[in-house]
Design a protein around this motif. Structure first.
Motif, PDB file in Angstrom:
ATOM      1  N   SER A 170      75.296  56.072  -4.275  1.00 53.82           N
ATOM      2  CA  SER A 170      74.947  56.603  -5.592  1.00 53.82           C
ATOM      3  C   SER A 170      76.212  56.826  -6.422  1.00 53.82           C
ATOM      4  O   SER A 170      77.082  57.614  -6.050  1.00 53.82           O
ATOM      5  N   GLN A 171      76.302  56.140  -7.556  1.00 51.38           N
ATOM      6  CA  GLN A 171      77.475  56.317  -8.418  1.00 51.38           C
ATOM      7  C   GLN A 171      77.484  57.719  -9.020  1.00 51.38           C
ATOM      8  O   GLN A 171      78.557  58.310  -9.227  1.00 51.38           O
ATOM      9  N   GLU A 172      76.318  58.257  -9.263  1.00 54.45           N
ATOM     10  CA  GLU A 172      76.203  59.619  -9.801  1.00 54.45           C
ATOM     11  C   GLU A 172      76.760  60.635  -8.807  1.00 54.45           C
ATOM     12  O   GLU A 172      77.511  61.545  -9.177  1.00 54.45           O
ATOM     13  N   ALA A 173      76.409  60.453  -7.536  1.00 50.50           N
ATOM     14  CA  ALA A 173      76.912  61.368  -6.506  1.00 50.50           C
ATOM     15  C   ALA A 173      78.412  61.188  -6.321  1.00 50.50           C
ATOM     16  O   ALA A 173      79.159  62.162  -6.175  1.00 50.50           O
ATOM     17  N   TYR A 174      78.867  59.931  -6.333  1.00 49.46           N
ATOM     18  CA  TYR A 174      80.299  59.693  -6.146  1.00 49.46           C
ATOM     19  C   TYR A 174      81.114  60.346  -7.265  1.00 49.46           C
ATOM     20  O   TYR A 174      82.214  60.867  -7.019  1.00 49.46           O
ATOM     21  N   ALA A 175      80.589  60.359  -8.481  1.00 53.93           N
ATOM     22  CA  ALA A 175      81.314  60.958  -9.613  1.00 53.93           C
ATOM     23  C   ALA A 175      81.647  62.424  -9.347  1.00 53.93           C
ATOM     24  O   ALA A 175      82.676  62.934  -9.811  1.00 53.93           O
ATOM     25  N   GLN A 176      80.787  63.105  -8.577  1.00 53.10           N
ATOM     26  CA  GLN A 176      81.020  64.511  -8.242  1.00 53.10           C
ATOM     27  C   GLN A 176      82.211  64.674  -7.290  1.00 53.10           C
ATOM     28  O   GLN A 176      82.904  65.694  -7.302  1.00 53.10           O
ATOM     29  N   VAL A 177      82.423  63.664  -6.462  1.00 55.28           N
ATOM     30  CA  VAL A 177      83.459  63.737  -5.431  1.00 55.28           C
ATOM     31  C   VAL A 177      84.726  62.997  -5.858  1.00 55.28           C
ATOM     32  O   VAL A 177      85.800  63.204  -5.297  1.00 55.28           O
ATOM     33  N   GLN A 178      84.603  62.154  -6.859  1.00 55.16           N
ATOM     34  CA  GLN A 178      85.698  61.264  -7.272  1.00 55.16           C
ATOM     35  C   GLN A 178      87.039  61.978  -7.465  1.00 55.16           C
ATOM     36  O   GLN A 178      88.066  61.492  -6.958  1.00 55.16           O
ATOM     37  N   PRO A 179      87.100  63.127  -8.163  1.00 58.71           N
ATOM     38  CA  PRO A 179      88.406  63.780  -8.354  1.00 58.71           C
ATOM     39  C   PRO A 179      89.073  64.163  -7.030  1.00 58.71           C
ATOM     40  O   PRO A 179      90.297  64.039  -6.888  1.00 58.71           O
ATOM     41  N   ILE A 180      88.275  64.592  -6.063  1.00 59.64           N
ATOM     42  CA  ILE A 180      88.824  64.975  -4.761  1.00 59.64           C
ATOM     43  C   ILE A 180      89.334  63.742  -4.032  1.00 59.64           C
ATOM     44  O   ILE A 180      90.459  63.728  -3.502  1.00 59.64           O
ATOM     45  N   PHE A 181      88.519  62.689  -3.996  1.00 55.87           N
ATOM     46  CA  PHE A 181      88.915  61.474  -3.288  1.00 55.87           C
ATOM     47  C   PHE A 181      90.162  60.840  -3.919  1.00 55.87           C
ATOM     48  O   PHE A 181      91.044  60.355  -3.210  1.00 55.87           O
ATOM     49  N   GLU A 182      90.230  60.839  -5.245  1.00 53.76           N
ATOM     50  CA  GLU A 182      91.399  60.254  -5.895  1.00 53.76           C
ATOM     51  C   GLU A 182      92.655  61.081  -5.625  1.00 53.76           C
ATOM     52  O   GLU A 182      93.765  60.532  -5.561  1.00 53.76           O
ATOM     53  N   ALA A 183      92.482  62.381  -5.440  1.00 56.63           N
ATOM     54  CA  ALA A 183      93.629  63.245  -5.141  1.00 56.63           C
ATOM     55  C   ALA A 183      94.156  63.017  -3.730  1.00 56.63           C
ATOM     56  O   ALA A 183      95.368  62.979  -3.510  1.00 56.63           O
ATOM     57  N   VAL A 184      93.249  62.843  -2.766  1.00 57.39           N
ATOM     58  CA  VAL A 184      93.683  62.755  -1.358  1.00 57.39           C
ATOM     59  C   VAL A 184      94.037  61.341  -0.929  1.00 57.39           C
ATOM     60  O   VAL A 184      94.725  61.149   0.080  1.00 57.39           O
ATOM     61  N   ALA A 185      93.579  60.330  -1.682  1.00 56.58           N
ATOM     62  CA  ALA A 185      93.803  58.939  -1.272  1.00 56.58           C
ATOM     63  C   ALA A 185      95.278  58.564  -1.364  1.00 56.58           C
ATOM     64  O   ALA A 185      96.060  59.162  -2.104  1.00 56.58           O
TER      65      ALA A 185
END
Length: 469
Positions: free
Chosen positions: A148-163
């Motif tokens: 779900s792209q909608e669900a990923y948008a909620q997590v995106q800032p965290i994932f982009e920070a830790v990647a």
């Protein structure tokens, strides 16, 4: 402990889980972990230092209550039934629109099933492949999310920070709907199997073909890592050759039993490629060699029954240069096969994958990161519809310049009885893919002869059958 104050939850505080959640906390997101093992809970709290920044519990209710809404819960547990069990244990405590992320190596059809199941309960679910091992999880992995792209948008800032970051760009991107993330990670691992097999073959050839010592191998692989073979796997291989044995004399690599283990993702890649009708013979052979390596007693017995050709040693410098070129050629072919599978799977499963994006998020953090991925991402930038790297102008010179060495090394290894099935398969794949006519016309005649399976002709339209007798 206040309720609803932590930004991110993680289930499974083993080595990968503990390192990933500490990475989240290092990037200014408050993280809360959960594990049934009290020792793992205590270890995380101790290493985290500040409970306001990172905390953990062995009580699932306390864990869920600690998370802010919508809850973002990542699972880093072994693939299979354990994932389903964890989901069921979480469900009674979740609220509509909460998000569960499977960060393990789950089979892609399981991800599709779980997403559909949880959607009916108002819970978002998606798979996110995570590559980079324990160090990557701590310092920056490559992350491959789908669903779900909608669900990923909620997590995106965290994932982009830790990647992991490559020239400032985070090595994470939304890849596509449904199980796209887990599927890309599966093929990533298949490519990993292929590259690892090819490296072991180069090592074996240099040892047997020119009696190269471990110290010399360390120098050779270090030099290769500073050239066109630059990659994580070449880098760690150089480190392995210099490691002394702390339980005895000599180098540790010589004391390690030659029986390889596997967790199944390489096999899944091969099996699914066959289902799709996409040839990935170098990956197939890498899986087969791990299986063959397990037959240690049989191999020892067979070794006494059959003699090898008389050894003809090569000049070290010459063999090193030719092996480097052959390995570069085979690396290209292995990436080619995996990416071809992704291109076809994207159509078959409606993933809408962008192969240039995938190549870019593999440039740092993951196990198959390599300088070659810059060229691969360029090839797909130039032609977004490219199905196979062998058809890319970007790779024509790289292949033609390294191809003669690959042929020479294959011939030498065959004459010396040195097994190099990965390189052999890579060369055969190339020769077959670049052949305008293959001898499969004879195979079609055979099929029609014994089974009336029919055939097509080169000179006219239609389906034909012949009474061959």
């Amino acid at each position: 402990m206040e309720n609803n104050t932590y930004d991110f939850g993680l289930v499974g505080l083993g080595v990968m889980g503990r390192n990933f959640i500490l990475n989240v906390a290092d990037n200014d997101y408050k993280a809360f972990g959960y594990d049934l093992d009290p020792e793992k809970v205590s270890a995380l709290i101790k290493e985290g230092g500040d409970k306001g920044r990172v905390n953990a519990s062995g009580d699932i209710s306390s864990f869920v209550d600690a998370l802010s809404l919508p809850r973002k819960i990542m699972l880093l547990v072994p693939a299979g039934k354990i994932v389903d069990a964890v989901i069921e244990s979480l469900l009674p405590y979740l609220s509509p629109d909460d998000i569960i992320i499977d960060g393990g190596n789950s089979f892609f059809t399981d991800t599709d099933r779980r997403e559909e199941y949880l959607k009916n309960k108002g819970i978002h679910f998606f798979g996110a492949g995570v590559s980079g091992g324990a160090k990557g999880a701590r310092k920056g992995p490559s992350i491959m999310p789908g669903g779900s792209q909608e669900a990923y948008a909620q997590v995106q800032p965290i994932f982009e920070a830790v990647a992991a970051k490559f020239k400032g760009e985070p090595c994470v991107a939304y890849l596509g709907p449904k199980s796209a993330g887990n599927y890309v990670k599966m093929v990533h691992n298949g490519i990993e199997y292929g590259l690892m097999q090819l490296i072991t073959e180069a090592y074996d050839l240099l040892k047997k073909g020119a009696t190269v010592s471990n110290n010399e191998l360390h120098e050779i692989f270090t030099k290769w890592n500073n050239g066109r073979l630059q990659s994580f796997l070449i880098e760690i291989t150089a480190e392995i050759f210099k490691k002394e044995d702390n339980l005895g004399e000599g180098h540790l690599v010589d004391k390690i039993l030659d029986k390889a283990k596997q967790k199944g993702t390489g096999k899944w890649t091969s099996q699914n490629a066959m289902d799709l009708g996409i040839p990935v013979p170098t990956i197939d052979m890498a899986v087969s060699m791990r299986e063959l390596s397990a037959l240690k007693e049989d191999r020892i017995k067979a070794n006494t029954m059959f003699s090898k050709p008389e050894s003809i040693l090569k000049n070290k410098k010459e063999l090193e240069e030719k092996t480097e070129a052959a390995l570069f050629f085979a690396f290209i072919i292995t990436y080619t096969q995996g990416l071809h599978q992704l291109a076809d799977a994207s159509k078959e499963y409606d993933y809408n994958l962008k192969l240039n994006t995938i190549a870019k998020i593999w440039r740092a953090g993951c196990i198959i990161r390599a300088g070659l991925l810059e060229d691969i991402s360029e090839a797909f930038d130039v032609d977004m519809e490219l199905q196979n790297l062998l058809l890319s102008p970007v790779f024509k010179e790289k292949i033609t310049s390294s191809l003669p060495a690959a042929r020479e090394i294959v011939a030498y290894a065959a004459n010396q009885g040195i097994p190099m099935p990965g390189l052999f398969s890579a060369l055969s794949y190339f020769d077959a893919y670049t052949s305008g006519r293959l001898p499969l016309n004879l195979l079609q005649a055979q099929r029609d002869h014994f089974g009336s399976h029919t055939y097509e002709r080169t000179d006219r339209e239609g389906i034909f059958h012949t009474d061959w007798s």
